[in-house]
Scaffold this motif. Sequence first.
Motif, short mmCIF file in Angstrom:
data_model
loop_
_atom_site.label_atom_id
_atom_site.label_comp_id
_atom_site.label_asym_id
_atom_site.label_seq_id
_atom_site.Cartn_x
_atom_site.Cartn_y
_atom_site.Cartn_z
N ALA A 204 35.72 56.98 103.11
CA ALA A 204 34.79 56.58 104.18
C ALA A 204 33.46 56.13 103.57
CB ALA A 204 34.57 57.74 105.16
N LEU A 205 32.99 56.90 102.59
CA LEU A 205 31.72 56.53 101.93
C LEU A 205 31.86 55.17 101.26
CD1 LEU A 205 30.50 59.90 100.37
CD2 LEU A 205 29.27 58.47 102.04
N ASP A 206 32.98 54.95 100.57
CA ASP A 206 33.18 53.69 99.87
C ASP A 206 33.14 52.52 100.87
OD1 ASP A 206 33.68 52.31 97.37
OD2 ASP A 206 35.66 51.84 98.21
N ALA A 207 33.82 52.69 101.99
CA ALA A 207 33.84 51.63 103.02
C ALA A 207 32.44 51.40 103.58
CB ALA A 207 34.81 52.02 104.14
N ALA A 208 31.71 52.50 103.78
CA ALA A 208 30.35 52.38 104.33
C ALA A 208 29.41 51.71 103.32
CB ALA A 208 29.82 53.76 104.71
N LEU A 209 29.52 52.14 102.07
CA LEU A 209 28.62 51.62 101.04
C LEU A 209 28.86 50.13 100.81
CD1 LEU A 209 28.79 54.67 98.60
CD2 LEU A 209 26.75 53.86 99.86
N LYS A 210 30.11 49.68 101.01
CA LYS A 210 30.43 48.26 100.82
C LYS A 210 29.60 47.38 101.74
CE LYS A 210 34.89 47.55 98.71
NZ LYS A 210 35.37 48.93 98.40
N LEU A 211 29.33 47.89 102.94
CA LEU A 211 28.62 47.01 103.89
C LEU A 211 27.14 47.33 104.00
CD1 LEU A 211 27.92 48.33 106.94
CD2 LEU A 211 30.39 48.28 107.12
N TYR A 212 26.70 48.49 103.43
CA TYR A 212 25.29 48.86 103.56
C TYR A 212 24.40 47.89 102.78
CZ TYR A 212 20.98 51.45 103.84
OH TYR A 212 19.68 51.79 104.10
N LYS A 213 23.32 47.52 103.36
CA LYS A 213 22.37 46.61 102.68
C LYS A 213 21.13 47.41 102.30
CE LYS A 213 23.81 42.20 104.53
NZ LYS A 213 24.98 42.71 105.30
N GLY A 214 20.91 47.56 101.00
CA GLY A 214 19.77 48.33 100.52
C GLY A 214 20.24 49.52 99.71
N LYS A 215 19.37 50.52 99.61
CA LYS A 215 19.69 51.72 98.82
C LYS A 215 19.66 52.94 99.74
CE LYS A 215 17.99 54.54 95.01
NZ LYS A 215 16.79 54.88 94.23
N PRO A 216 20.86 53.43 100.11
CA PRO A 216 20.91 54.54 101.05
C PRO A 216 20.85 55.89 100.33
CG PRO A 216 23.12 53.86 100.57
CD PRO A 216 22.21 53.01 99.70
N LEU A 217 20.84 56.95 101.14
CA LEU A 217 20.95 58.31 100.64
C LEU A 217 22.36 58.77 101.02
CD1 LEU A 217 19.16 60.72 99.54
CD2 LEU A 217 18.69 61.26 101.94
N ILE A 218 23.08 59.39 100.08
CA ILE A 218 24.37 60.00 100.45
C ILE A 218 24.13 61.48 100.71
CG2 ILE A 218 26.66 60.65 99.62
CD1 ILE A 218 26.86 58.03 98.18
N ASN A 219 24.56 61.94 101.87
CA ASN A 219 24.37 63.33 102.30
C ASN A 219 25.73 63.94 102.53
OD1 ASN A 219 23.51 65.69 103.40
ND2 ASN A 219 22.78 64.84 105.33
N SER A 220 26.25 64.72 101.63
CA SER A 220 25.66 65.32 100.47
C SER A 220 26.74 65.59 99.43
CB SER A 220 24.98 66.65 100.85
OG SER A 220 25.97 67.49 101.47
N ILE A 221 26.32 66.02 98.25
CA ILE A 221 27.26 66.33 97.17
C ILE A 221 26.99 67.75 96.68
CG2 ILE A 221 28.06 65.65 94.87
CD1 ILE A 221 27.21 62.78 95.50
N THR A 222 28.01 68.60 96.77
CA THR A 222 27.86 69.99 96.30
C THR A 222 28.13 70.05 94.80
OG1 THR A 222 30.18 70.55 96.54
CG2 THR A 222 28.80 70.80 98.51
N GLY A 223 27.94 71.24 94.25
CA GLY A 223 28.26 71.48 92.85
C GLY A 223 29.72 71.83 92.61
N GLU A 224 30.57 71.66 93.63
CA GLU A 224 32.01 71.89 93.43
C GLU A 224 32.56 70.80 92.52
OE1 GLU A 224 33.71 73.34 97.61
OE2 GLU A 224 32.08 71.90 97.84
N GLU A 225 33.39 71.20 91.55
CA GLU A 225 33.86 70.24 90.54
C GLU A 225 34.57 69.04 91.17
OE1 GLU A 225 33.15 69.93 87.40
OE2 GLU A 225 31.98 71.78 87.32
N LYS A 226 35.46 69.32 92.14
CA LYS A 226 36.20 68.21 92.76
C LYS A 226 35.28 67.26 93.50
CE LYS A 226 40.41 68.74 94.92
NZ LYS A 226 41.45 69.55 95.65
N VAL A 227 34.30 67.83 94.17
CA VAL A 227 33.38 67.01 94.97
C VAL A 227 32.53 66.13 94.04
CG1 VAL A 227 31.42 67.06 96.57
CG2 VAL A 227 33.33 68.67 96.86
N MET A 228 31.98 66.75 93.00
CA MET A 228 31.19 65.95 92.04
C MET A 228 32.03 64.83 91.44
SD MET A 228 28.65 68.59 90.01
CE MET A 228 29.97 69.62 89.36
N ALA A 229 33.29 65.17 91.08
CA ALA A 229 34.15 64.19 90.42
C ALA A 229 34.48 63.03 91.35
CB ALA A 229 35.43 64.87 89.94
#
Lengths: 293, 293
Positions: free
Chosen positions: B101-126
């Motif tokens: 979903a983030l990848d699809a959203a980022l493809k169309l976003y114009k500018g520099k957004p904030l991604i909310n959020s990334i935890t310190g879980e290994e899988k999530v960071m990866a």
Amino acid sequence: MLTRLSSATKEVLIGDGGPTVLIGERINPTGKKKLAAALLAGEMDIVRREAIAQVEAGADVLDVNVGVAGLDQVQALPVALKTVMDVVDVPISIDSNNPEALDAALKLYKGKPLINSITGEEKVMASLLPLVKEYGTAFIALTMDDDGIPTDVDRRVAIAHKLVNRAVQMGIPQEDVVVDCLVMTVATDHVAGATTQEAIRRVREELGQNITAGVSNVSFGLPDREIINSVFLALLIGAGVNCPIVDVAKVRPLVLAADLLLGRDEYSARYVKAFRERQKALEAQAAQAAQAT
Amino acid sequence: MLTRLSSATKEVLIGDGGPTVLIGERINPTGKKKLAAALLAGEMDIVRREAIAQVEAGADVLDVNVGVAGLDQVQALPVALKTVMDVVDVPISIDSNNPEALDAALKLYKGKPLINSITGEEKVMASLLPLVKEYGTAFIALTMDDDGIPTDVDRRVAIAHKLVNRAVQMGIPQEDVVVDCLVMTVATDHVAGATTQEAIRRVREELGQNITAGVSNVSFGLPDREIINSVFLALLIGAGVNCPIVDVAKVRPLVLAADLLLGRDEYSARYVKAFRERQKALEAQAAQAAQAT
């Protein structure tokens, strides 16, 4: 660092992670025409009423100030003090810089009061610190000196050091010095609020003193002062103020929330108890209003 | 440390003593049945309305979250994002932990957004940090990891260090990591509020990151939540939060007062301007009400 105050029958402890101690500000004629007139006439009804109302609202300590132009404080301060001591049992912050009036008041005070306040001015220290020593009181050290109120943090912190050192040299216990880093309006100096907060943090860190503050000066000259004063009180408590001088009825819910949020209220007990009391008071008011119609 | 966000036409800077940046929280279906139902039906009217209302109320950034059970975020997130981008020009905080979903959203976003959020879980960071790197976004680092949310300050701060280090190792600029030290309710852990504030202070001191926070969790299970949330927001801003996620219309006066009191509002200009705007809006309402009767 624990500052102990007392009345004849009650002890109040400031500091060491305990709850914020509220010093009630309303027995002070500054800007209060009725109270000023009553004091000039030697009438103590308003003083009595304010004392009772503030303690009912949750004041832990009451400030007593009789500073009216034309009034003989040496005579009036002891009378006001005795009036308050007769109707409530909280310790008192005796608010005067008149040595004779303070001496007369301290002679009759029962317990360990707070003297509000002593600046770093040489003459003031010389005339008032001996009273602190003689009567074994605590006192509020104001961070101003013979050059006035410094606009910068360093000099305010230096004055706090000076007052603490002078007191300790005289044999006054360090914990009996409660520091007031002074609050100026942000309307004329936009870093005034930040300066006070930074001075408070430094005094806590470098000296460990307990800290008082009045709040309302900060919003002088600005609109919607209530919200500025509320937010400032929260910020000051966060910075280290633990015995502010306030209108207790107005700010107590805010202060209880701050204590809760700073980890000083196990099981949210004080917060929830006060909430229930407010609810009951509102219900009682509503019932009265319903009966009256 | 300055974090830059942008839309196609507008830049928002967080940090370095600048004013508090308000991230509008209301495009989020959690606990909002109407919005959840609308999102499920593919209707974007509420999203559009909330976007406009929040920016009018003073939101600097809008959080967009479409997390509803049963909704395909890969399809819905870009649609909601585009809806918001079409009606307002503020940067967006894209609120999802779904990589597709983030990848699809980022493809169309114009500018520099904030991604909310990334935890310190290994899988999530990866799975999520590569998207931050690829699209050059900023992101919110949540101080929890594979062991959950630590109750102690040290481990929350350690997770912030881990997330910053991991990002920097991947070539993501350190200033693009905005830290969220997490807020838990004080009803079940009476030091929860103090823990968050202390973690924030430590992250500011040790790393210098800009800091976000949601506030309302802190009062969960307690009465009179409004005052707890207000006082906590003031305390958090005092501790170092400079881009909270909030209901902007509700908290903006408080935040402007906090900025004023922290020395971030020269000549009280922003505070006084907002006060005048509130007055005008109230007068307009009163005039309308008078006409209607």
